[in-house]
Design an enzyme around this catalytic site. Structure first.
Site, PDB file in Angstrom:
ATOM      1  N   HIS A  12     -24.714 -28.840  22.674  1.00  0.00           N
ATOM      2  CA  HIS A  12     -25.769 -29.280  23.590  1.00  0.00           C
ATOM      3  C   HIS A  12     -25.476 -30.694  24.058  1.00  0.00           C
ATOM      4  O   HIS A  12     -24.482 -31.299  23.664  1.00  0.00           O
ATOM      5  CB  HIS A  12     -27.156 -29.146  22.958  1.00  0.00           C
ATOM      6  N   HIS A  43     -27.040 -33.737  23.814  1.00  0.00           N
ATOM      7  CA  HIS A  43     -27.471 -34.982  23.186  1.00  0.00           C
ATOM      8  C   HIS A  43     -26.274 -35.883  22.858  1.00  0.00           C
ATOM      9  O   HIS A  43     -25.192 -35.389  22.505  1.00  0.00           O
ATOM     10  CB  HIS A  43     -28.292 -34.695  21.937  1.00  0.00           C
ATOM     11  N   ASP A  98     -25.322 -37.659  20.395  1.00  0.00           N
ATOM     12  CA  ASP A  98     -24.642 -37.526  19.107  1.00  0.00           C
ATOM     13  C   ASP A  98     -23.918 -36.192  18.977  1.00  0.00           C
ATOM     14  O   ASP A  98     -23.401 -35.855  17.904  1.00  0.00           O
ATOM     15  CB  ASP A  98     -25.619 -37.728  17.944  1.00  0.00           C
ATOM     16  N   HIS A  99     -23.819 -35.465  20.088  1.00  0.00           N
ATOM     17  CA  HIS A  99     -23.074 -34.205  20.107  1.00  0.00           C
ATOM     18  C   HIS A  99     -22.051 -34.144  21.249  1.00  0.00           C
ATOM     19  O   HIS A  99     -21.073 -33.410  21.138  1.00  0.00           O
ATOM     20  CB  HIS A  99     -24.033 -33.019  20.210  1.00  0.00           C
ATOM     21  N   HIS A 131     -34.142 -26.374  20.938  1.00  0.00           N
ATOM     22  CA  HIS A 131     -33.971 -27.804  20.695  1.00  0.00           C
ATOM     23  C   HIS A 131     -33.714 -28.488  22.033  1.00  0.00           C
ATOM     24  O   HIS A 131     -34.354 -29.480  22.383  1.00  0.00           O
ATOM     25  CB  HIS A 131     -32.818 -28.007  19.727  1.00  0.00           C
ATOM     26  N   ASP A 145     -27.904 -28.125  16.402  1.00  0.00           N
ATOM     27  CA  ASP A 145     -29.226 -28.558  15.930  1.00  0.00           C
ATOM     28  C   ASP A 145     -30.270 -27.452  16.032  1.00  0.00           C
ATOM     29  O   ASP A 145     -31.466 -27.732  16.061  1.00  0.00           O
ATOM     30  CB  ASP A 145     -29.701 -29.770  16.734  1.00  0.00           C
ATOM     31  N   HIS A 199     -26.264 -31.863  10.820  1.00  0.00           N
ATOM     32  CA  HIS A 199     -26.843 -33.054  10.189  1.00  0.00           C
ATOM     33  C   HIS A 199     -27.114 -32.823   8.703  1.00  0.00           C
ATOM     34  O   HIS A 199     -27.371 -31.695   8.276  1.00  0.00           O
ATOM     35  CB  HIS A 199     -28.166 -33.437  10.861  1.00  0.00           C
TER      36      HIS A 199
END
Length: 249
Positions: A56, A58, A60-61, A113, A132, A170
């Site tokens: 996805h 975000h 941090d991805h 998400h 996530d 995570h």
């Protein structure tokens, strides 16, 4: 020949995953949380990155996409939403197939998400990279999707074989366990929570998990049993998700 997975911690609580197809030697990274850390892990192993698979958009991805492509020339594939923040060479959707040498990844729509979130399932090796959407004893927040969408996504993952190894992005399991114990008193959950707390005291990872373990102990997958009064399974899930969102324990 099978694919092998190398997992390593990065950022504050993310995991990075490098997947190597043993037949061809080709290597993929699942998401790009930290380009420098990923390059360091590749260098340590003498591996060359050929493919980036985003779950996805975000940061941090997908935040390391540009730096990794510049450093390695790797092809970037992921949901179209990734282009909100990072370059993408191939847009993926539900039902698509991505090959890493001889390793086949089936693309699963697991939105909720984020609207376009996808997961990657390697049926031959019985592994899934779920970003996530599903966590050990938890699930992702609904930043963009609806409870109905997220429940459908979780149900799709739950339908995978119980021995599927699940790589979630995570290390949230201890906090997820504390919440789970507040809504469920199943003996299997109590035993698993104790093991999780002990592992974290030793600074050991609690990822990966399995589909079977999550079906037995994850309150989000068990929502219909925990909220039998709800009008639908999605409504039961929504109640558990709302409780988690306000949980202070």
């Amino acid at each position: 020949m099978p694919a092998i997975v190398h997992q390593f911690p990065c950022l504050s609580d993310n995991y990075g995953f490098l997947v190597r197809d043993e037949a061809s030697g080709q290597v993929a990274t699942i998401d790009t949380p930290d380009a420098e850390a990923i390059l360091g892990q590749l260098d340590q192993r003498g591996w060359t990155l050929s493919l980036i698979l985003n779950t996805h958009w975000h940061p941090d991805h997908a935040g390391g996409n540009e730096a990794l492509k510049a450093a390695t020339g790797a092809t970037i594939a992921g949901p179209a939403e990734v282009t909100r923040i990072a370059p993408l060479d191939r847009a993926l959707k539900d039902g698509d197939v991505v090959m890493l040498g001889q390793t086949r990844f089936d693309v699963l729509d697991t939105g909720g998400h984020t609207l376009g979130h996808i997961s990657y399932h390697d049926a031959a090796d019985r592994i899934a990279f779920v970003g996530d959407t599903l966590f050990a004893l938890g699930c992702g927040r609904l930043f963009e999707g609806t409870p109905e969408q997220m429940w459908a996504s979780l149900s799709r993952l739950a339908a995978l074989p119980d021995d599927t190894t699940v790589y979630c992005a995570h290390e949230y399991t201890a906090s997820n366990a504390r919440f789970a114990l507040s809504v469920d008193d199943a003996p299997a959950l109590k035993a698993r929570a104790a093991a999780v707390f002990a592992a974290r005291e030793r600074s050991e990872p609690t990822v990966p998990t399995t589909i079977g373990a999550e079906k037995t102990t994850n309150p989000f997958l068990r929502a219909p049993r925990l909220r039998p009064h709800a009008a639908s399974a999605a409504e039961a899930f929504a109640e558990i998700r709302a409780a988690k969102d306000s949980f202070k324990g």
